[in-house]
Design a protein around this motif. Structure first.
Motif, short mmCIF file in Angstrom:
data_model
loop_
_atom_site.label_atom_id
_atom_site.label_comp_id
_atom_site.label_asym_id
_atom_site.label_seq_id
_atom_site.Cartn_x
_atom_site.Cartn_y
_atom_site.Cartn_z
N GLY A 1 -2.34 -3.48 -2.96
CA GLY A 1 -1.84 -2.14 -2.73
C GLY A 1 -2.33 -1.22 -3.69
O GLY A 1 -2.70 -0.31 -3.34
N ARG B 1 1.08 -1.16 0.01
CA ARG B 1 0.00 0.02 -0.22
C ARG B 1 1.05 1.02 -0.19
O ARG B 1 0.68 2.29 -0.60
CB ARG B 1 -1.02 -0.09 1.24
CG ARG B 1 -1.77 1.15 1.44
CD ARG B 1 -2.71 1.16 0.19
NE ARG B 1 -3.63 2.47 0.50
CZ ARG B 1 -3.37 3.76 0.19
NH1 ARG B 1 -2.13 3.89 -0.22
NH2 ARG B 1 -4.34 4.65 0.30
N LEU C 1 -5.97 -0.52 -3.52
CA LEU C 1 -6.39 0.34 -2.41
C LEU C 1 -6.18 1.61 -2.75
O LEU C 1 -6.83 2.63 -2.46
CB LEU C 1 -5.83 -0.27 -0.92
CG LEU C 1 -5.96 -1.47 -0.41
CD1 LEU C 1 -5.17 -1.96 0.67
CD2 LEU C 1 -7.28 -1.53 -0.12
N GLN C 2 -4.90 2.05 -3.35
CA GLN C 2 -4.41 3.39 -3.41
C GLN C 2 -5.24 3.97 -4.59
O GLN C 2 -5.75 4.99 -4.33
CB GLN C 2 -3.09 3.12 -3.93
CG GLN C 2 -2.47 4.59 -4.48
CD GLN C 2 -2.69 5.80 -3.64
OE1 GLN C 2 -2.61 5.46 -2.41
NE2 GLN C 2 -2.38 6.88 -4.17
#
Length: 211
Positions: free
Chosen positions: A139, A53, A142-143
């Motif tokens: 990751g 992340r 999510l970003q």
């Protein structure tokens, strides 16, 4: 919690990961070794998601991820590239399915204690190329969706639950589970390529269906 990344938990645990969990429940110190292994999986998965992340956040600062509704945004392009890597890995498993053999080091786990089991759990997540690709995919996802680590709790929890299934089966069903484990291990060894393809296919469908 972001449920769209849940299918990747199955991809995380196919192959040596779930086979290790099955071996530990048939070892002399089965419960202690299995609990240590599960703890290693939990720690490594949580750390891996947090690290990736962070990597995705750094990429986001260097490259504008764009809006989630823009199919041509950099964020979506990165997701497509990572999905492509997962497809490549699945295709490789398909092509090598007839000659695939379990790693030789798996045999040494029969005599492993809790310390080694914990180390194996950590290393299987953080050093396996396929799992690193999955973690990076999580990751970037999510970003791109402006989600924090808490949104990945369902993914982390399901990964840990899958790792714990052999131990739960042993505790619930006793000797019947012990007798069944070798057969399950053999089936997983010969069909992990199929499970991986299915998990990747589900994730690809979820990515392509996002609006």
């Amino acid at each position: 919690m972001d449920l769209r990344i849940l299918p990747l938990a199955f991809t995380m645990m196919v192959g040596p990961q779930i086979m290790s969990a099955i071996i530990f429940v048939t070892a002399p110190r089965a419960v202690r070794a299995s609990l240590a292994f599960i703890a290693g999986i939990a720690l490594a998965t949580t750390a891996g998601v947090a690290i990736m992340r962070g990597v995705a956040a750094l990429l986001g600062k260097a490259v504008d991820m764009g809006h989630t509704s823009d199919k041509g945004s950099a964020g979506h392009i990165m997701e497509y590239v990572l999905v492509g890597l997962l497809v490549f890995a699945a295709a490789k498993n398909w092509l090598g399915r007839r000659t695939a053999e379990p790693p030789k080091w798996l045999k040494s786990l029969m005599t492993a204690g809790p310390r080694k089991a914990f180390t194996v759990g950590v290393l299987l997540i953080l050093l396996m190329p396929s799992d690193l690709v999955v973690l990076l995919t999580v990751g970037i996802h999510l970003q791109h969706h402006h989600a924090n680590l808490g949104e990945a709790l369902a993914f982390i929890g399901l990964t840990v639950l899958i790792a714990a299934l052999p131990l739960l089966a042993r505790l619930l069903f006793g000797r019947r589970a012990e007798r069944a484990m070798p057969g399950v291990r053999e089936w997983m060894n010969t069909h992990s390529w199929l499970i991986s393809i299915i998990a990747c296919g589900i994730f690809i469908a979820l990515i392509l269906s996002e609006g």
